[in-house]
Design an enzyme around this catalytic site. Structure first.
Site, PDB file in Angstrom:
ATOM      1  N   LYS A  35      49.611  37.274 100.388  1.00 41.12           N
ATOM      2  CA  LYS A  35      50.171  36.449 101.468  1.00 41.12           C
ATOM      3  C   LYS A  35      51.645  36.783 101.706  1.00 41.12           C
ATOM      4  O   LYS A  35      52.114  36.803 102.835  1.00 41.12           O
ATOM      5  CB  LYS A  35      50.055  34.948 101.141  1.00 41.12           C
ATOM      6  CG  LYS A  35      48.658  34.412 101.301  1.00 41.12           C
ATOM      7  CD  LYS A  35      48.301  34.224 102.767  1.00 41.12           C
ATOM      8  CE  LYS A  35      46.847  33.804 102.897  1.00 41.12           C
ATOM      9  NZ  LYS A  35      46.269  34.130 104.190  1.00 41.12           N
TER      10      LYS A  35
ATOM     11  N   LYS B 244      34.360  42.151 104.552  1.00 46.29           N
ATOM     12  CA  LYS B 244      33.759  40.848 104.296  1.00 46.29           C
ATOM     13  C   LYS B 244      33.820  39.996 105.569  1.00 46.29           C
ATOM     14  O   LYS B 244      34.821  40.041 106.299  1.00 46.29           O
ATOM     15  CB  LYS B 244      34.566  40.189 103.174  1.00 46.29           C
ATOM     16  CG  LYS B 244      34.032  38.869 102.702  1.00 46.29           C
ATOM     17  CD  LYS B 244      34.854  38.340 101.536  1.00 46.29           C
ATOM     18  CE  LYS B 244      34.560  36.855 101.377  1.00 46.29           C
ATOM     19  NZ  LYS B 244      35.364  36.229 100.338  1.00 46.29           N
TER      20      LYS B 244
ATOM     21  N   LYS C 218      36.560  34.778 109.545  1.00 47.59           N
ATOM     22  CA  LYS C 218      36.934  34.348 110.877  1.00 47.59           C
ATOM     23  C   LYS C 218      38.177  35.084 111.354  1.00 47.59           C
ATOM     24  O   LYS C 218      38.267  35.492 112.503  1.00 47.59           O
ATOM     25  CB  LYS C 218      37.172  32.844 110.899  1.00 47.59           C
ATOM     26  CG  LYS C 218      37.778  32.410 112.196  1.00 47.59           C
ATOM     27  CD  LYS C 218      37.646  30.956 112.455  1.00 47.59           C
ATOM     28  CE  LYS C 218      38.124  30.651 113.856  1.00 47.59           C
ATOM     29  NZ  LYS C 218      39.584  30.762 113.978  1.00 47.59           N
TER      30      LYS C 218
END
Ligand code: TRP
Ligand code: SF4
Length: 341
Positions: free
Chosen positions: A123, A203, A206
Site C-alpha cells: 500500500k 486474481k 473489483k
C-alpha cells in the site's frame, strides 16, 4: 505486576469472527472464496460478521460511496444466507469499543512489526502520498476486530495469513504483559479456490475491473462472461482449444463441474466454440445466483429492514464488546469509570 481482572469474560468454545470489506460490487471471487464459507460456518460455530468500514478509510477510497457500499454488502451477505437470527451481522463503526480497543492494543505493538507487513509495504508503494498512521495500524485494527469478542477462529484466505499471524503475536504479547486475556485466534482456511479474473491473468478483483458481479441481471452477466479471455491460441472457431490454459474452463469447475468432461472433449476437438462455452458458463452462473439475486432485490426494496438488522447486530456485538473492553481497561490499570447512580 498488572492488576488481575476481577471478572474476566470467559473464552468461548468456538466463536468465529470474520471481517469483510464493503464494496459496491461483491463478485464471484468473494463469493466462492469467502461468503459461501461464512454461510457454512454458521452450522459449526457461533459467528460474528463485521462489515469493516473503518478499514476502508485507510486508503480514503470511495468515501462518498462508503455508506452505500456497506448497505450493498449487507444485502449480499443476507441474501447469501447469513442468518441474523443465528449470527451477528454488524457494521464495524457502529461498535465504537473496537476503536478504543485498537488504541489500547497499539500500546503493545512494536512499530517494526507493522512496517514489515507485506500488505503495508504494498500500500505504501501504491499510495506514496498518503502513507498514513491508520494504514500502518491496519492490522492492529483487524486484531481489535477479532479479539473484541475473544474470537477463536477467523476464516481467511492465504492473503490474510500474515495479518492473522500478527494478531496472534499481539495476543501473545498482550497476554504476557497483562495476564491471559485473549485466545490466539486460529485461521480457518477456506478451501478458497483462487478465482482468476476475466483477463485470465490476475486474481479476480473489483479494483482490476476483471470481475463478474454476484448481483446484476442475467444479460449483464452473460455480456461480462463473453468478454473473458480464453485460450489465446484459439483464433478461429475450427481451431481446437486448450482448456487447461483457459480461465472459462476453470470457472466451469465452480459452476457446473458435471459438464466439464464434455466441455474438455468438445473444446479440444473444436466441437464447440468459445461463445457457446461462455454462454453455458453464464447460464450456470445465473442459475446459481438466481435465488440469491431475488432475495437481494427483495431486501433492497426494504432498506429499513436491513438497517434494523444491522442495528440489532451492533447492539448484540456491543453487549459482548463492552464486557471485554471493561476487562481490558482493568487489566491495563485504567481507573474504573464512576457511574453517577
Ligand atoms: N483485512 C481483511 C481483508 O482485506 C478484512 C478484515 C478486517 C478482516 N478485519 C478483519 C478479516 C477481521 C478477518 C478478521 O479481507
Ligand atoms: Fe476455453 Fe471453452 Fe473456448 Fe475451450 S471452448 S478455449 S474451454 S472458452
Amino acid at each position: 505486576m498488572s492488576p488481575a481482572a476481577t471478572n474476566p469474560v470467559p473464552i468461548p468454545d468456538g466463536r468465529v469472527l470474520a471481517g469483510i470489506r464493503a464494496t459496491s460490487d461483491q463478485h464471484i471471487g468473494n463469493y466462492l472464496g469467502a461468503i459461501q464459507n461464512f454461510v457454512d460456518l454458521q452450522e459449526r460455530f457461533e459467528c460474528i460478521y463485521s462489515i469493516v468500514d473503518l478499514h476502508s478509510l485507510t486508503t480514503l477510497e470511495e468515501t462518498a460511496e462508503l455508506a452505500a457500499n456497506v448497505h450493498e454488502t449487507a444485502l449480499i451477505l443476507l441474501a447469501a444466507g447469513i442468518d441474523p437470527a443465528r449470527s451477528i451481522l454488524y457494521v464495524q463503526s457502529h461498535v465504537p469499543e473496537i476503536s478504543e480497543l485498537h488504541l489500547l492494543l497499539s500500546m503493545v505493538v512494536p512499530n517494526g512489526w507493522l512496517l514489515r507487513v507485506p500488505t503495508f509495504k504494498e500500500k505504501a508503494r501504491e499510495q506514496p502520498d498518503n502513507v498514513n498512521y491508520g494504514l500502518v495500524g491496519y492490522p492492529v485494527l483487524q486484531t481489535a476486530d477479532i479479539v473484541m469478542y475473544k474470537a477463536t477462529h477467523v476464516p481467511v484466505g492465504q492473503d490474510q495469513l500474515a495479518h492473522l499471524e500478527l494478531a496472534r503475536e499481539i495476543v501473545r504479547r498482550f497476554n504476557r504483559h497483562f495476564g491471559e486475556t485473549f485466545p490466539e485466534p486460529r485461521p480457518e482456511l477456506t478451501e478458497a479456490p483462487l478465482v482468476m479474473g476475466l483477463d485470465g491473468a490476475r486474481k479476480m478483483s473489483k479494483s482490476l475491473g476483471n470481475h463478474i458481479s454476484i448481483a446484476g441481471d442475467e444479460a449483464a452477466t452473460a455480456k461480462r462472461v463473453r468478454s473473458a479471455v480464453t485460450d489465446p491460441k484459439r483464433a478461429r472457431r475450427n481451431d481446437p482449444g486448450r482448456p487447461e490454459v483457459c480461465n472459462v474452463y476453470a470457472l466451469h469447475e465452480f459452476f457446473d463441474p458435471e459438464e466439464r468432461p464434455r466441455i474438455y472433449e468438445q473444446c479440444t476437438s473444436a466441437g464447440i466454440g468459445c461463445v457457446d462455452c461462455k454462454d453455458m458458463l453464464a447460464g450456470a452462473i445465473n442459475e446459481r445466483f438466481r435465488e440469491l439475486r431475488a432475495r437481494r432485490d427483495d431486501l433492497a426494496a426494504k432498506p429499513e429492514t436491513v438497517r434494523a438488522i444491522l442495528a440489532d447486530g451492533a447492539d448484540r456485538a456491543r453487549a459482548i464488546a463492552g464486557e471485554v473492553l471493561r476487562e481490558v481497561q482493568e487489566r491495563m490499570g485504567l481507573p474504573p469509570t464512576q457511574t453517577s447512580r
